[in-house]
Scaffold this active site. Structure first.
Site, mmCIF file in Angstrom:
data_model
loop_
_atom_site.group_PDB
_atom_site.id
_atom_site.type_symbol
_atom_site.label_atom_id
_atom_site.label_comp_id
_atom_site.label_asym_id
_atom_site.label_seq_id
_atom_site.Cartn_x
_atom_site.Cartn_y
_atom_site.Cartn_z
ATOM 1 N N LYS A 174 0.869 -1.172 0.000
ATOM 2 C CA LYS A 174 0.000 0.000 0.000
ATOM 3 C C LYS A 174 0.908 1.225 0.000
ATOM 4 C CE LYS A 174 -2.658 3.409 1.202
ATOM 5 N NZ LYS A 174 -2.085 4.772 1.327
ATOM 6 N N CYS A 283 13.685 10.128 7.435
ATOM 7 C CA CYS A 283 13.659 9.676 8.827
ATOM 8 C C CYS A 283 15.031 9.802 9.467
ATOM 9 C CB CYS A 283 13.157 8.239 8.905
ATOM 10 S SG CYS A 283 14.082 7.091 7.867
ATOM 11 N N GLU A 389 10.118 15.391 15.583
ATOM 12 C CA GLU A 389 10.522 15.323 14.175
ATOM 13 C C GLU A 389 9.761 16.368 13.362
ATOM 14 O OE1 GLU A 389 11.511 11.606 11.257
ATOM 15 O OE2 GLU A 389 9.542 11.597 12.195
#
Length: 486
Positions: A174, A283, A389
């Site tokens: 997905k 990330c 983040e």
């Protein structure tokens, strides 16, 4: 007048499968629609899982030599489609074309690497006694599900698909809501390479619909997820409810630690690149900077000067910095700067001056999601922007006076994905590498150009499990022990 864009559909059982409803695919450089994406849900996911399960019955028994042959063939087809894949990736994500080319190359390398190594992956013989024959087998799980992020769609799905298929599993992916096209193109390529029909399937749609349906499907035996820590927790709970294994690669707040003896001129280009690559939407971005007080001013001045020279524009123009992936992400990044409660913005901090863009039909572009490269100096250790983040081209800095303080500051967030140490003292470098809580620690460099051969994963809330490298094979197989009396 421009023609209506065709629907971007799921790919299930070797064919494109449209959905009843769609949503817009937005070019982040222009904020214009470049296509309609099929809004798949449970029905499409169920079809894909059934197709994968059927294919796995034969694929799981295929000899490693045959799997290797198809994986290497897929790598060559990916390389042959490099121009098209890079353009699709750049349009969907906004990343500069050079970076999109690199993503295609790394995706191909995953298939090549796992094609070359799967034939050397096997179980062990255990010497239990002369009258006993004991050995282990590494066996596939069956159907693996993969929900991947929008920042590196081709790389992320490539490493997942290559590892899953190499170990005898079949997969359902997905892709992220915003960036489905290269994943769909990869599915077409794998089908062309000769993988069994249904070995790799793609369901497009929204995370809360198609993603949730895949995470909860009772016939999915293993889940992989790349994305935010919050969503990763939801995926982990769904897997725990069905007692299936997961690999989670989640957020990061990675620190570059610059000591007074570092080669500053050699470090600065990497420090800048670690936060502007992919517009900071990585990330493992170097989003925190810890710099020794003795060289603080020099490092920040040189980084600020370098950032002011960064070219900004649409990804297809191949600048140094493209737009963020969406206006939603732009608002998120802007919010961090608007809520700033400590520190000083040395450069950037907002959208740059007007960027010249045009739509795919040649019309003038509307407001793109561009954000200037930003340094915020001397923030508080407990501040939101130091702890959370941002996922944009924003680096925050603090200074330190001792090795012990540097280690405490580096480990002072909930995340532990990557870190880097800049020093000429090898004893210090080894000591820091041992003390830093992160899945990867670099010394006098940052990042690894894809790092296909290197185990990758996090500590703490950056996730668990390892992708990339031969270690990934262990994540996608289960051990069976056979004990035979002779």
């Amino acid at each position: 007048m421009a023609s209506t864009p065709a629907q971007i559909t799921s790919f299930i059982g070797g064919r494109h499968v449209p959905s009843v409803t769609t949503y817009d695919n937005i070019d982040p450089a222009t904020n214009q629609t470049i296509g309609q994406i099929a809004r798949g849900g449970f029905d499409e996911v169920d079809q894909a899982v059934i197709a994968a399960s059927k294919a796995q019955q034969s694929w799981g028994r295929t000899a490693p030599q045959e799997r290797a042959r198809l994986l290497v063939a897929a790598a060559e087809l990916i390389r042959a489609d490099r121009e098209n894949l890079a353009r699709l990736e750049s349009e969907d994500t906004g990343k500069p074309l050079t970076q999109a080319y690199a993503d295609v190359d790394v995706c191909a390398r995953y298939f090549e690497f796992y094609g070359h190594t799967i034939e050397a992956y096997y179980g062990h013989t255990i010497p239990l006694g002369e009258d006993m024959h004991v050995y282990t087998r590494r066996e596939p799980y069956g159907v693996t599900g993969h929900i991947v992020a929008w920042n590196y769609p081709l790389q992320l799905v490539g490493r997942a698909a290559a590892t899953s298929l190499a170990t005898g599993n079949c997969a359902v992916a997905k892709p992220a809501d915003e960036t489905p096209r290269t994943t769909l193109r990869l599915a077409e390529i794998l089908h062309k390479a000769g993988f069994p029909t249904g070995a790799f399937n793609v369901v497009t749609g929204l995370g809360r619909e198609a993603g949730a349906a895949l995470a909860q499907h009772p016939e999915v035996a293993h889940l992989g997820f790349v994305g935010s820590t919050g969503t990763g927790s939801i995926i982990a709970r769904a897997a725990a409810d069905r007692v299936i294994p997961t690999v989670l690669e989640l957020g990061g707040k990675s620190a570059n630690i610059v000591f007074a003896d570092a080669d500053i001129d050699a470090a600065v280009p990497s420090l800048v690149r670690s936060i502007i690559q992919n517009a900071g939407q990585t990330c493992s971005a170097g989003s925190r900077l810890l710099v020794h007080a003795d060289v603080r001013d020099e490092v920040l001045e040189k980084m600020s000067a370098a950032m002011r020279e960064v070219t900004i524009g649409p990804g297809l123009d191949d600048p140094m910095l493209g737009p963020l992936v969406s206006r939603k992400q732009f608002e998120r990044v802007t919010g961090f700067l608007e809520r700033l409660d400590s520190g000083e913005i040395l450069t950037g901090g907002a959208a740059p001056e007007a960027i010249s863009t045009s739509g795919t039909d040649g019309s003038a572009g509307t407001e793109g999601a561009f954000f200037a490269p930003t340094i915020v100096a001397d923030v508080e250790a407990g501040s939101e922007i130091w702890q959370e983040e941002v996922f944009g081209p924003v680096v925050v800095s603090r200074s330190f006076d001792s090795d012990e303080q540097a280690i405490a500051e580096a480990n002072g967030t909930d995340y532990g994905l990557v870190s880097a140490v800049w020093t000429q003292n090898l004893s210090r470098a080894h000591r820091m590498a041992a003390e830093i809580e992160a899945g990867q620690v670099f010394v006098n460099t940052y990042g690894a150009g894809g790092g296909v051969e290197l185990p990758f994963g996090g500590f703490k809330k950056s996730g668990y499990g390892r992708e990339k490298s031969i270690e990934a094979f262990d994540e996608y197989t289960q051990t069976k022990t056979v004990v035979m009396k002779i």
